[in-house]
Design a protein around this motif. Structure first.
Motif: not given
Length: 263
Positions: A84-87, A89-94, A109-110, A117-118
């Motif tokens: 979840s944390t990695a997700k 971070l990826l949202n911020r990078l996007e 990746i997202r 996660v699911q």
């Protein structure tokens, strides 16, 4: 005047017969008493063995559930939180300026992380249904039905009339039974379009029913590991498992009945 020899002999004969009858009667009484004691002892040994087996089965199930709970919480709190944390971070990078290729890669990746996660949540719930401990058996079965409907294999419906909850151990055992029955129906109910799960409580009697409208099966289906697991849990609950299979096209109905002891 001395008695004639014939009279004396007759008296002696009758005395001997009486003694033999008395001895025979005593022997019969002894044998009957011994046999009763032996049967009583055998019955006590069988009851003690049955109680021991019941305690052993309960201990095995409790150990399995404890291990499932530990693994489930580790998945949810450890791997699930990390992913979840990695997700995030990826949202911020996007949102940062980047090339079209980088944006496409971040999007991919997202999507992968969302799927992960699911899957972790699904495995975590399968190992230990947290909703059961929080909200009870009816809500846990509803969640099971909702997840089953997401597969799109067939329509799954839950019908409940469950006014008085049981102990957590009893509800967990019933949930595992329902979980396995639903899984078996989704896997083996060929031609089924509808699956009905019922939890009905009438006085001290509780019934868990899983019924499909598939093709049914023969009168003596094989007993796999799943069905044996169900039978063990039904035995632990001191309940009864009834399997009803009609003619072709009339589906299959699995019924678990038990006398409830409210918690």
């Amino acid at each position: 005047m001395a008695a004639p020899p014939e009279v004396a002999f007759a008296q002696l004969l009758f005395s001997g017969i009486a003694f033999m009858l008395l001895a025979a009667g005593s022997l019969v009484v002894f044998l009957v008493t011994y046999q009763k004691r032996l049967l009583h002892q055998q019955l006590r040994l069988r009851l003690a063995e049955a109680e021991h087996q019941q305690r052993l089965l309960t201990a095995i199930i409790e150990a399995q559930e404890g291990e499932r709970e530990r693994i489930g919480r580790d998945l949810h709190d450890g791997i699930g939180s990390t992913v979840s944390t990695a997700k995030l971070l990826l949202n911020r990078l996007e949102g940062l300026p980047a090339t079209d290729d980088a944006q496409a890669l971040l999007k991919l990746i997202r999507e992968i992380m969302t799927t992960a996660v699911q899957e972790v949540r699904s495995v975590s719930h399968s190992l230990y249904p947290a909703v059961l401990a929080r909200f009870g058996l009816a809500e846990a079965l509803q969640h099971l039905v909702d997840v089953s409907n997401e597969t799109g294999q067939l329509s799954v419906v839950l019908e409940t009339d469950y006014p008085q909850s049981l102990t957590l151990a009893q509800e967990l055992a019933l949930y595992r039974i329902g979980q396995e029955l639903v899984h078996n129906a989704l896997k083996h109910a060929r031609g089924a379009t509808r699956l009905v799960v019922q939890l009905r409580q009438q006085g001290p009697r509780l019934a868990l029913v899983v019924e499909d409208n598939g093709c049914g099966f023969g009168p003596a289906p094989g007993r796999g590991a799943g069905l044996r697991s169900i039978e063990v849990r039904v035995q632990m609950l001191q309940g009864r498992l009834r399997q009803e299979a009609g003619a072709a096209g009339q589906g299959t109905r699995m019924v678990v009945e038990l006398e409830t002891r409210p918690g």
